[in-house]
Write a protein that holds these residues in place. Structure first.
Motif, mmCIF file in Angstrom:
data_model
loop_
_atom_site.group_PDB
_atom_site.id
_atom_site.type_symbol
_atom_site.label_atom_id
_atom_site.label_comp_id
_atom_site.label_asym_id
_atom_site.label_seq_id
_atom_site.Cartn_x
_atom_site.Cartn_y
_atom_site.Cartn_z
ATOM 1 N N LEU A 17 1.953 -11.028 -8.553
ATOM 2 C CA LEU A 17 2.370 -9.682 -8.943
ATOM 3 C C LEU A 17 3.591 -9.172 -8.195
ATOM 4 N N ASN A 18 4.195 -9.977 -7.373
ATOM 5 C CA ASN A 18 5.305 -9.542 -6.527
ATOM 6 C C ASN A 18 6.477 -8.983 -7.328
ATOM 7 N N GLN A 19 6.746 -9.548 -8.474
ATOM 8 C CA GLN A 19 7.899 -9.116 -9.276
ATOM 9 C C GLN A 19 7.690 -7.750 -9.930
ATOM 10 N N PHE A 20 6.457 -7.254 -9.959
ATOM 11 C CA PHE A 20 6.168 -5.969 -10.584
ATOM 12 C C PHE A 20 6.043 -4.828 -9.573
ATOM 13 N N LEU A 21 6.232 -5.129 -8.271
ATOM 14 C CA LEU A 21 5.954 -4.152 -7.228
ATOM 15 C C LEU A 21 7.188 -3.772 -6.420
ATOM 16 N N GLU A 22 7.198 -2.541 -5.945
ATOM 17 C CA GLU A 22 8.146 -2.088 -4.926
ATOM 18 C C GLU A 22 7.374 -2.076 -3.615
ATOM 19 N N GLU A 23 8.078 -2.323 -2.511
ATOM 20 C CA GLU A 23 7.386 -2.472 -1.237
ATOM 21 C C GLU A 23 8.174 -1.839 -0.103
ATOM 22 N N ILE A 24 7.442 -1.246 0.825
ATOM 23 C CA ILE A 24 7.997 -0.790 2.097
ATOM 24 C C ILE A 24 7.118 -1.407 3.168
ATOM 25 N N ASN A 25 7.726 -2.042 4.169
ATOM 26 C CA ASN A 25 6.924 -2.576 5.271
ATOM 27 C C ASN A 25 7.645 -2.391 6.592
ATOM 28 N N THR A 26 6.939 -2.583 7.696
ATOM 29 C CA THR A 26 7.508 -2.338 9.018
ATOM 30 C C THR A 26 8.543 -3.381 9.402
ATOM 31 N N GLU A 27 8.559 -4.514 8.748
ATOM 32 C CA GLU A 27 9.550 -5.546 9.063
ATOM 33 C C GLU A 27 10.963 -5.039 8.789
ATOM 34 N N GLN A 28 11.097 -4.104 7.871
ATOM 35 C CA GLN A 28 12.412 -3.569 7.535
ATOM 36 C C GLN A 28 12.970 -2.678 8.639
ATOM 37 N N PHE A 29 12.107 -2.159 9.500
ATOM 38 C CA PHE A 29 12.530 -1.177 10.481
ATOM 39 C C PHE A 29 12.519 -1.674 11.925
ATOM 40 N N ARG B 191 2.166 -2.031 5.362
ATOM 41 C CA ARG B 191 2.823 -2.337 4.099
ATOM 42 C C ARG B 191 2.344 -1.352 3.033
ATOM 43 N N LEU B 192 3.293 -0.721 2.375
ATOM 44 C CA LEU B 192 3.014 0.187 1.261
ATOM 45 C C LEU B 192 3.570 -0.433 -0.014
ATOM 46 N N ILE B 193 2.823 -0.309 -1.099
ATOM 47 C CA ILE B 193 3.288 -0.851 -2.377
ATOM 48 C C ILE B 193 3.071 0.175 -3.482
ATOM 49 N N LYS B 194 3.810 0.003 -4.571
ATOM 50 C CA LYS B 194 3.585 0.756 -5.801
ATOM 51 C C LYS B 194 4.204 -0.039 -6.945
ATOM 52 N N LEU B 195 3.804 0.291 -8.165
ATOM 53 C CA LEU B 195 4.374 -0.369 -9.335
ATOM 54 C C LEU B 195 5.809 0.091 -9.540
ATOM 55 N N LYS B 196 6.655 -0.822 -9.982
ATOM 56 C CA LYS B 196 8.023 -0.449 -10.340
ATOM 57 C C LYS B 196 7.988 0.457 -11.564
ATOM 58 N N ASP B 197 9.032 1.238 -11.710
ATOM 59 C CA ASP B 197 9.121 2.128 -12.869
ATOM 60 C C ASP B 197 9.173 1.307 -14.154
ATOM 61 N N GLY B 198 8.419 1.728 -15.141
ATOM 62 C CA GLY B 198 8.421 1.056 -16.434
ATOM 63 C C GLY B 198 7.440 -0.092 -16.556
ATOM 64 N N VAL B 199 6.775 -0.468 -15.478
ATOM 65 C CA VAL B 199 5.808 -1.567 -15.532
ATOM 66 C C VAL B 199 4.446 -1.009 -15.918
ATOM 67 N N THR B 200 3.837 -1.621 -16.924
ATOM 68 C CA THR B 200 2.484 -1.247 -17.325
ATOM 69 C C THR B 200 1.582 -2.467 -17.196
ATOM 70 N N THR B 201 0.295 -2.219 -17.227
ATOM 71 C CA THR B 201 -0.674 -3.307 -17.140
ATOM 72 C C THR B 201 -0.491 -4.280 -18.296
ATOM 73 N N GLU B 202 -0.301 -3.754 -19.480
ATOM 74 C CA GLU B 202 -0.174 -4.607 -20.667
ATOM 75 C C GLU B 202 1.049 -5.514 -20.576
ATOM 76 N N LYS B 203 2.187 -4.955 -20.148
ATOM 77 C CA LYS B 203 3.411 -5.758 -20.014
ATOM 78 C C LYS B 203 3.246 -6.852 -18.967
ATOM 79 N N ALA B 204 2.638 -6.515 -17.841
ATOM 80 C CA ALA B 204 2.475 -7.483 -16.754
ATOM 81 C C ALA B 204 1.541 -8.620 -17.168
ATOM 82 N N ILE B 205 0.428 -8.293 -17.803
ATOM 83 C CA ILE B 205 -0.514 -9.332 -18.223
ATOM 84 C C ILE B 205 0.104 -10.200 -19.312
#
Length: 100
Positions: free
Chosen positions: A52-64, A77-91
């Motif tokens: 699922l990595n390609q469908f997610l945005e991520e913030i983690n402490t390694e960046q800072f 590590r914080l994650i969320k879905l990218k804009d425009g990504v839905t469950t149906e499209k990802a599956i």
């Protein structure tokens, strides 16, 4: 008999993870997502990294933080879905990718 992890993702688990992320619709800690989905943390981490990595945005402490100076820091590590990504499209994409 096969041993180890299967090469294909379990679409039921993928569906549960993506639906939870859609419902939250904001940044979420991986541990919190694990609690909400009732999927073990190691399994959740595997699915997020491998499938699922390609469908997610991520913030983690390694960046800072700098690795040489800060060896003992909490790995957050914080994650969320990218804009425009839905469950149906990802599956649908994972099914197509599996056939290739």
């Amino acid at each position: 008999m096969l041993r180890g992890r299967p090469s294909r993702p379990d679409l039921k688990k993928v569906f549960i993870i993506l639906k939870a992320l859609e419902k939250i619709n904001n940044w979420v800690w991986i541990r919190e997502l694990s609690r909400k989905t009732k999927i073990p943390l190691s399994t959740l981490h595997y699915y997020l990294e491998k499938h699922l990595n390609q469908f997610l945005e991520e913030i983690n402490t390694e960046q800072f933080l700098n690795y040489e100076k800060e060896k003992n820091y909490p790995k957050l590590r914080l994650i969320k879905l990218k804009d425009g990504v839905t469950t149906e499209k990802a599956i649908k994409w994972l099914k197509i990718k599996d056939k290739l």
